[in-house]
Write a protein that holds these residues in place. Structure first.
Motif, PDB file in Angstrom:
ATOM      1  N   ASN A 174     -22.205  -7.951  14.126  1.00 24.52           N
ATOM      2  CA  ASN A 174     -21.999  -9.384  13.888  1.00 24.52           C
ATOM      3  C   ASN A 174     -22.851  -9.865  12.726  1.00 24.52           C
ATOM      4  N   GLN A 175     -22.660 -11.109  12.339  1.00 22.95           N
ATOM      5  CA  GLN A 175     -23.331 -11.706  11.177  1.00 22.95           C
ATOM      6  C   GLN A 175     -23.040 -10.909   9.904  1.00 22.95           C
ATOM      7  N   THR A 200     -26.681  -7.981   5.620  1.00 18.87           N
ATOM      8  CA  THR A 200     -26.345  -8.874   6.720  1.00 18.87           C
ATOM      9  C   THR A 200     -26.500 -10.313   6.247  1.00 18.87           C
ATOM     10  N   GLY A 223     -27.429 -12.664   8.242  1.00 13.27           N
ATOM     11  CA  GLY A 223     -28.597 -13.172   8.939  1.00 13.27           C
ATOM     12  C   GLY A 223     -28.339 -14.387   9.809  1.00 13.27           C
ATOM     13  N   TYR A 224     -29.429 -14.987  10.257  1.00 15.82           N
ATOM     14  CA  TYR A 224     -29.381 -16.143  11.144  1.00 15.82           C
ATOM     15  C   TYR A 224     -30.172 -17.290  10.524  1.00 15.82           C
ATOM     16  N   ASN A 225     -29.953 -18.468  11.071  1.00 17.48           N
ATOM     17  CA  ASN A 225     -30.767 -19.620  10.731  1.00 17.48           C
ATOM     18  C   ASN A 225     -31.866 -19.735  11.782  1.00 17.48           C
ATOM     19  N   ILE A 226     -33.095 -19.446  11.387  1.00 17.45           N
ATOM     20  CA  ILE A 226     -34.175 -19.426  12.364  1.00 17.45           C
ATOM     21  C   ILE A 226     -34.820 -20.799  12.554  1.00 17.45           C
ATOM     22  N   SER A 262     -28.207 -19.770   6.683  1.00 15.95           N
ATOM     23  CA  SER A 262     -28.636 -18.442   7.125  1.00 15.95           C
ATOM     24  C   SER A 262     -29.408 -17.742   6.016  1.00 15.95           C
TER      25      SER A 262
END
Length: 239
Positions: A69-70, A97, A99-102, A114
């Motif tokens: 995912n991502q 990737t 990534g994510y929003n932290i 992200s």
């Protein structure tokens, strides 16, 4: 080769950027066992052992592909083998990737963004065994990572980082009279870290931080294995 970044204030190593395709195993030595690696390893050693060529094959092709995912995608591959007195290995790896929003949504103003990551790595190894109990070997490794960063408790779409490292060494080792092993090694490494923040609609601030570190190594190591003397076993060694 010592993998610590000499441009870091704490001479630290960033395990977050370590790519594992060319790694055979990782050993952790605690306490006094790390004395074998010198005075800089008084608190312990994380020994990253890189992959070696198989001794019984002229050419072995290996590789893997994975995704998740991502928008995560990883691929690696290489070739290794032994031909006569020579052995070789060449491999490469890539990882990306989105990534994510932290940054949590409770922090306002919240701008969903992200922080992605892209990394590549390659390594080569060439060895020669001209005589029994004698080996000459050269290795070369390169790695680069690019990833997004955020400001303090706030998303920042124009804040990015780049970490680049290459290292190489040539070493020779021989065992004499089955009791004395001696080896000479010459190595060099270069680290470069860059952090850049360009102005955008959320902040007019700019930043450009550049860190460079170089390490040159020359060492001569010796190990003396003692014969059986009563209760003292032949596995004892002085280095």
């Amino acid at each position: 080769m010592a993998a610590n970044d000499p441009s870091d204030p704490n001479n630290a190593f960033n395990f977050g950027s370590l790519m594992l395709a060319g790694v055979e195993r990782i050993e952790v030595l605690r306490g006094p066992a790390s004395a074998l690696y010198g005075s800089s390893a008084i608190g312990g050693v994380v020994n990253i052992v890189t992959r070696r060529a198989p001794a019984d094959k002229q050419a072995e092709v290996f590789g893997s592909v994975a995704g998740g995912n991502q928008n995560t995608f990883r691929a690696d591959g290489g070739v290794a083998g032994t031909v006569g007195d020579f052995d070789y290995l060449a491999m490469g790896q890539s990882l990306s990737t989105s990534g994510y929003n932290i940054t949590p949504q409770r922090l306002q103003p919240h701008r969903p963004e992200s922080d992605g990551y892209r990394g590549v790595a390659s390594s080569m190894r060439l060895g020669w065994n001209p005589l029994p109990n004698t080996r000459i070997e050269g290795t070369l490794r390169f790695q680069q990572s690019n990833f997004g960063l955020d400001g303090f408790l706030a998303d920042d779409p124009n804040y990015s980082a780049e970490e680049r490292r290459w290292s190489g060494q040539i070493r020779g080792e021989t065992r004499l009279f089955d009791v004395w092993t001696t080896g000479l090694r010459v190595g060099v490494s270069n680290d470069r870290r860059r952090y850049a923040n360009q102005p955008d609609s959320f902040s007019p601030a700019t930043a450009y931080d550049l860190y460079r570190g170089n390490r040159n190594v020359v060492d001569w190591g010796n190990q003396l294995r003692l014969p059986d003397l009563g209760g003292w076993g032949g596995d004892g060694a002085l280095g």
